[in-house]
Design an enzyme around this catalytic site. Structure first.
Site, PDB file in Angstrom:
ATOM      1  CB  SER A  42     -16.701   6.777  -6.132  1.00  0.00           C
ATOM      2  OG  SER A  42     -16.153   6.438  -6.968  1.00  0.00           O
ATOM      3  CB  VAL A  43     -14.161  10.538  -8.344  1.00  0.00           C
ATOM      4  CG1 VAL A  43     -12.411   9.510  -8.043  1.00  0.00           C
ATOM      5  CG2 VAL A  43     -13.326  11.113  -9.619  1.00  0.00           C
ATOM      6  CE  LYS A  44     -10.979   4.989  -9.239  1.00  0.00           C
ATOM      7  NZ  LYS A  44      -9.773   5.016  -9.804  1.00  0.00           N
ATOM      8  CG  ASP A  45     -19.567   7.215 -10.559  1.00  0.00           C
ATOM      9  OD1 ASP A  45     -19.606   5.891  -9.896  1.00  0.00           O
ATOM     10  OD2 ASP A  45     -21.424   7.697 -10.310  1.00  0.00           O
ATOM     11  CB  ALA A  48     -17.148   2.962 -14.296  1.00  0.00           C
TER      12      ALA A  48
END
Length: 468
Positions: A42-45, A48
């Site tokens: 996901s884009v949240k990598d 994070a």
């Protein structure tokens, strides 16, 4: 072939893909950025990894420490991936409505998963954010990642996602479309693109999200929008969301988001989550009427592999009334007005309703007070039911009602949440759901919201008729 020191070195650098079938007939070019190609899916990598590295640099996260975060899953997965690489323990607090696949992925990375009810006011001690903060404070070496207010979130998109889009389009991008969750992606990416040229930044938002002025009631697109419980006193917005960057917002209903998600898999080979369907539905709206000189880029936040039990499950879609097909005997025509009461309605008022406008209803649903009446009640805010037999006895025999204080709120005497079936179910399937729940009546859902009431007798008659 490149060799990297660790997996987190692979975060970012995702490509752009041209939409074909979904953009047929449009003059403008519509491109999507499949962020599920990041190693954590996901884009949240991006956020994070950036948050963890920044915390290590400033000393707020020390060797042997514990990362704690409140997440709808994707940021938790990105943090768990980074924690595994960097050698940290991690605890992720999730709303209990999150797809089970996300919880399984988190546990596979070694994360400790804590779930909490999704529909809680912000001030409640078990609210996902407050619970995560408390765990971080009570854990030696605990560090609360705080994606909603952490400046590293939008900053990493300004440093990576925006430049990638600008370079990939050769500076031809004219419109950026992205969902608004924490706000980090659209804020950081949008700001960078606006610094390069006249790019319009368009937010995609679920119909009931408060970001565009909705009533804050639940929606079915994970990782987008902003929910607000009616009992929330102070509704703070994420500091990661920079409202000045967003030029306008396209409001997309859950059904359009979900069905666009399915089309992306079946017509473009893009297996994504519903926040991607939300963004693409908005991007297609934006592109209509634009000329061939325009390039619209939509960010696809995550993979559909973590939603196989939800958006890509025909059973889930039918049960919640999102999927209508050509099978005979569907319950799509069984919808109708439903009289409800709230947890604050008095027992006397409920009895009067049952004797009057709701006299033909098999039950009276009890809902959360304070919602916008223009929207049907979401299934997660159908808190219980008033048994019709109890109400009838109260109506027919005033002594029954007199044994209780007539002013008693029905929230104190209601039964548990009702059984539910969807407009995408056949009568036979709905009967099977009633059998599994041990119920004689159910609420009927369309797009996950209250659309009618059905009884076992009615369903049996429909099933019998469909058999001939």
């Amino acid at each position: 072939m490149l060799i990297h020191d660790s997996l987190i070195d692979l975060v970012g650098g995702t490509p752009l893909v041209r939409l074909g079938r979904l953009a047929a007939g449009l003059s403008a070019t519509v491109l999507v950025k499949p962020e599920y190609l990041n190693p954590g899916g996901s884009v949240k990598d991006r956020a994070a990894t950036a948050m963890v590295l920044a915390a290590e640099r400033d000393g707020s996260l020390r060797p042997g420490g514990t990362i704690v975060e409140a997440s709808s899953g994707n940021t938790g997965i990105g943090l768990a991936q980074a924690a595994a690489v960097r050698g940290f323990r991690i605890v992720v607090v999730l709303p209990e409505t999150v797809a089970v696949e996300k919880m399984d992925v988190l546990r596979a990375y070694g994360a400790e998963v804590v779930t909490t009810p999704a529909s809680l006011p912000r001030e409640h001690p078990e609210h996902v954010n407050r619970l995560a903060q408390r765990i971080a404070e009570e854990t030696p070496g605990g560090w609360f990642a705080d994606q909603y207010d952490n400046p590293a979130n939008p900053a990493v998109h300004h440093a990576t996602t925006g430049p990638e889009i600008w370079m990939a389009t050769g500076g031809r991008v004219t419109h950026l479309v992205a969902g608004i969750g924490t706000g980090g992606t659209i804020s950081g990416t949008g700001r960078y693109l606006k610094e390069q040229g006249p790019v319009e930044v368009v937010g995609a938002d679920p119909a009931t999200s408060v970001y565009h002025g909705g009533d804050g009631s639940p929606f079915f697109v994970e990782a987008a929008g902003h929910y607000r419980h009616t009992a929330t006193v102070t509704d703070t917005w994420p500091r990661s969301y920079h409202r000045d960057v967003v030029d306008r917002i396209e409001v997309i209903g859950d059904r359009e988001s979900v069905l666009t998600t399915r089309r992306l898999a079946r017509e473009e080979g893009l297996l994504v989550g519903a926040s991607s369907g939300l963004a693409v539905a908005a991007a297609l709206r934006v592109a209509r009427g634009l000329g061939p000189e325009h390039v619209v880029v939509a960010v696809l936040p995550d993979s559909g592999r973590t939603y196989l039990s939800k958006y890509h499950s025909a059973d889930w879609l039918r049960r919640l009334g999102f999927l209508d097909d050509d099978r005979p005997g569907l319950l799509a025509d069984a919808t109708g007005p439903v009289h409800t009461v709230t947890t604050e309605t008095s027992l006397a008022e409920a009895a009067a309703l049952a004797a009057g406008p709701a006299r033909d209803q098999p039950l009276v649903p009890v809902v959360l007070p304070g919602r916008d009446p223009r929207f049907a009640t979401a299934v997660s805010e159908l808190l219980g039911v008033l048994d019709r037999a109890v109400l009838d006895r109260a109506v027919l025999d005033p002594a029954v009602l007199a044994r209780r204080d007539p002013a008693t709120p029905v929230g104190e005497v209601m039964c548990g949440p009702p059984a539910s079936v969807g407009t995408g179910d056949t009568a036979a399937e709905a009967l099977a759901r009633l059998d599994a729940a041990g119920a004689d009546h159910a609420v009927l859902l369309r797009d996950g919201r209250l659309a009618g009431l059905v009884t076992r007798a009615e369903l049996a008659a429909r099933a019998f008729s469909a058999g001939f």
